[in-house]
Design an enzyme around this catalytic site. Sequence first.
Site, short mmCIF file in Angstrom:
data_model
loop_
_atom_site.label_atom_id
_atom_site.label_comp_id
_atom_site.label_asym_id
_atom_site.label_seq_id
_atom_site.Cartn_x
_atom_site.Cartn_y
_atom_site.Cartn_z
CD GLU A 47 21.44 19.40 -50.54
OE1 GLU A 47 22.10 19.04 -49.52
OE2 GLU A 47 20.32 19.91 -50.45
CB SER A 48 18.94 14.83 -48.90
OG SER A 48 19.96 15.28 -48.03
CB CYS A 78 22.37 9.19 -53.89
SG CYS A 78 23.84 10.02 -53.33
CB ILE A 142 27.85 11.53 -56.95
CG1 ILE A 142 28.16 10.74 -58.22
CG2 ILE A 142 28.08 13.03 -57.16
CD1 ILE A 142 27.23 11.03 -59.38
CG HIS A 182 24.11 8.02 -58.35
ND1 HIS A 182 22.97 8.78 -58.34
CD2 HIS A 182 24.93 8.53 -57.40
CE1 HIS A 182 23.10 9.73 -57.42
NE2 HIS A 182 24.27 9.60 -56.84
CD GLU A 184 20.84 7.13 -60.81
OE1 GLU A 184 20.93 6.03 -60.22
OE2 GLU A 184 21.16 8.21 -60.28
N1 GLN Z 1 25.20 14.71 -50.80
C1 GLN Z 1 23.84 14.68 -51.23
C2 GLN Z 1 22.87 14.90 -50.09
O1 GLN Z 1 23.24 14.98 -48.97
C3 GLN Z 1 23.50 13.40 -51.92
C4 GLN Z 1 24.29 13.27 -53.19
C5 GLN Z 1 23.60 12.53 -54.29
O2 GLN Z 1 22.39 12.31 -54.30
N2 GLN Z 1 24.37 12.21 -55.29
O3 GLN Z 1 21.70 14.99 -50.36
#
Ligand code: GLN
Length: 204
Positions: A47-48, A78, A142, A182, A184
């Site tokens: 989650e960024s 991501c 995701i 992803h 990985e």
């Molecule tokens: N939605 C996440 C974000 O904004 C990213 C999702 C992920 O890394 N799978 O950081």
Amino acid sequence: MKIGILALQGAVREHRRTLQHLGVTTVDVLYPADLQGIDGLVIPGGESTTMGKLLVRYNLLKPIAELGRKGLPIFGTCTGLILLSKHINGSEQYRLDLMDTFVERNAFGRQLASFEADMEIPALADIGDNAGNNTPFHTIFIRAPYIEKVDDKAEPKVIPLLTDNGKILFAEQGNLLAAAFHPELTDDTRVHAYFLKKVRTLKP
Ligand code: GLN
């Protein structure tokens, strides 16, 4: 070759497994000292906003940004793609501020927040077992972001490696590589192998 994996949160284990499968030594990066001697760095999904805050708290944001500016190869998946970007639409959150991209977070809407698709990635044509036989890559998204646009004036140029309906899902700029999906989470090592090729090419 030694590749660091930012280990503050997210799919660290999966990146480690893929990289070790490709025969490289990995080190989990939690503290600035862990950055010493690495030839490349992977930033996993997560989650960024949270990862940005943790980067600050662990005194890693500035050292990693500095290494990235000096040419350390960095591969973000991501959340990693979001943190690499200079521009995050509608957000002031912490970031590494390295890639000349404009990123839209959680960009696929609620219904499509997670999905999988087989995509042709021409850049992977010469990679790994699959050389000469470029099968589609199974991409897993995701709550994924995408790159909405790039700064055309940037040097070196941002090169899109996978685009779908105008959305850039995989791109590189010099020493930086970013995927909205992803790799990985699959057994397909081609995207990581592509990153390692970049690391080898750029190694002084
Ligand atoms: N939605 C996440 C974000 O904004 C990213 C999702 C992920 O890394 N799978 O950081």
